[in-house]
Write an enzyme that holds these catalytic residues in place. Structure first.
Site, short mmCIF file in Angstrom:
data_model
loop_
_atom_site.label_atom_id
_atom_site.label_comp_id
_atom_site.label_asym_id
_atom_site.label_seq_id
_atom_site.Cartn_x
_atom_site.Cartn_y
_atom_site.Cartn_z
CB CYS A 107 -0.92 -0.02 1.21
SG CYS A 107 -1.77 -1.60 1.49
CB ALA A 108 3.72 1.78 -2.24
CB ALA A 109 0.10 6.00 -2.78
N PRO A 110 1.91 7.62 -0.55
CG PRO A 110 2.51 9.69 0.35
CD PRO A 110 1.78 8.42 0.69
N GLY A 111 4.63 7.17 -1.11
CA GLY A 111 5.97 6.71 -1.45
C GLY A 111 7.02 6.85 -0.38
N GLY A 112 6.64 7.30 0.81
CA GLY A 112 7.64 7.50 1.86
C GLY A 112 8.37 6.22 2.23
CG ASP A 158 -7.71 -5.93 -4.82
OD1 ASP A 158 -7.56 -6.98 -4.15
OD2 ASP A 158 -8.50 -5.03 -4.50
CB CYS A 228 -1.15 6.56 10.55
SG CYS A 228 -2.39 6.58 9.25
#
Length: 452
Positions: A107-112, A158, A228
């Site tokens: 679930c990579a976005a936004p990329g941090g 997905d 988070c």
């Protein structure tokens, strides 16, 4: 800030929760932090106090306007919340192997987290950064391009699509979609939208995601699970759920008292987790755990087929690259990319199963007269340092990033990389009477630049 009573009631059951300091912290300003690029960091003079659990992580005294800093656009640093950088400490504590890894940031976005992981991997390791929501996948891809690593590929699928990759990944990072209570200080919308029903919905979604990707993890492989959210239903209870469903163990990591991080144990199976409470740790709300798979997994056999002859493409585009250990591929009819030679069999397999936004380093495409280089090359750490380039001032760099006239005195004809502090920003093509700006239109700065 009026925090939800049901959340506070749940947190009173959690080890290390101090309601007084927690409430007080939510009336205090948010801390801004960035993480410096391990290679490009010399391109910025941004500085601050070190984040102790991250090499290159720094707290800033105040938040600048990052959009107006060319070094940000050149990938010299990534703006990332300090708590989430704890992934680096977890990684270094639990991933003993440094070479030849296959890693999924699901679930990579936004990329941090992807840019952080990319900085920790060797060139022969492969990182797949996936985002199911297409609009967010666009943001993810832009940040991956800025960071500049060829072995970081971007997919838009997905989680259930990864089920078929039996035992393929050594590490899967899941920064799971959550109710977002850890972001209350940063985002008033997160506070407004928080409900107990959404916590339950997110918990069910997190279980589905874990179940979907579990078959793709190798035996003794690691899932690094994070949210988070403060809610135990999305944190410790998820650890107990995965221990009920599968044969697992959590891997504890060492922490220092002065960091203010709270180690917790899940109620039933005593699985280790690490919580960041504002008021204790210097960062926003965060939870993370490293889970090892202790059951057998099917092993996916990579069959390497004969590669297409790319000798002509290498002759035309090879000058763009400093790394000779790269293989050329053609992801579509109009473009060509470079990937590590070690990942050719991976590409042959994965291209049939997934929708790729980016595989390796896009190089561009041939035209009738010359090679049209991709924007990605200008920001890549594998770009040939001898490529024609023009060093510009901050003012000129911002004009380039707005796609405005830079007022260049003169430029040799042909393709040139615009550089600021030796950081590539993009390409121009200098003609006899003008220079055409080839910065992608969707990368253009839209805010006004203040007069200096």
């Amino acid at each position: 800030m009026n925090l939800p009573d049901p959340l506070l009631i749940d947190l009173r059951k959690v080890q290390g929760f101090d309601e007084s300091s927690f409430q007080k912290a939510h009336d205090e300003p948010v801390t801004t932090s960035v993480r410096l690029h391990p290679i490009k960091r010399s391109g910025t003079d941004i500085s601050g106090d070190a984040i102790p659990w991250s090499n290159g992580g720094i707290y800033l005294a105040q938040r600048p306007v990052f959009t107006l800093d060319p070094a940000f656009h050149g990938g010299a640093y990534y703006v990332q919340e300090a708590s989430s950088m704890f992934l680096e400490h977890v990684w270094n504590s639990t991933v003993p192997q440094t070479e030849g890894l296959r890693v999924l940031d699901l679930c990579a976005a936004p990329g941090g987290k992807s840019t952080l992981i990319a900085s920790l991997l060797t060139n022969d390791s492969l990182l797949i950064s996936n985002e199911v929501i297409r609009a967010r996948a666009t943001i993810l891809e832009e940040n991956i391009v800025r960071w500049g690593y060829t072995n970081n590929w971007v997919t838009c699928n997905d989680p259930r699509d990864f089920t078929k990759l039996g035992g393929y990944f050594d590490v899967i990072v899941i920064d799971a979609p959550c109710s977002g209570s850890g972001l209350f200080r940063k985002d008033q919308n997160a506070l407004r939208d928080w409900t107990e029903a959404n916590v339950d919905l997110c918990s069910a979604r997190q279980q589905r995601i874990l179940a979907d990707v579990w078959p793709a993890l190798k035996e003794n492989g690691l899932i690094i699970y994070a949210t988070c959210s403060f809610s135990p239903q999305e944190d410790e209870d998820i650890l107990d759920w995965i221990a009920n469903e599968y044969k697992t163990e959590t891997v504890p990591v060492s922490i220092r008292d002065e960091w203010g991080i709270v180690e917790t144990r899940s109620p039933k199976h005593k699985m280790h987790g690490y919580r960041f409470f504002p008021g204790k740790a210097k960062g926003e709300g965060f939870f993370i755990s490293a889970i090892r798979k202790k059951e057998s997994a099917s092993t996916l056999f990579l069959r390497r087929a004969k590669a297409a002859d790319m000798s002509k493409i290498k002759q035309q585009a090879g000058h763009l690259l400093a790394n000779d250990n790269l293989q050329y591929i053609q992801p579509d009819k109009e473009s060509y990319n470079a990937i590590a030679a070690a990942h050719e069999a991976d590409w042959q397999l994965l291209q049939k199963l997934f929708y790729f936004r980016r595989a390796g380093l896009p190089l561009g495409a041939p035209s009738a007269k010359d090679w049209i280089p991709a924007h990605d090359v200008a920001l890549s750490i594998d770009a040939n340092l001898s490529l024609p380039a023009i060093d510009v001032t901050r003012e000129q760099a911002l004009k380039f990033l707005k796609r405005e006239d830079m007022n260049l005195d003169s430029a040799a004809r042909g393709w040139q990389i615009i550089k600021f502090n030796n950081l590539g920003l993009g390409w121009i093509k200098s003609l006899q009477n003008r220079a055409n700006n080839h910065l992608p239109k969707n990368w253009r700065i839209r805010m006004e630049i203040p007069e200096t």
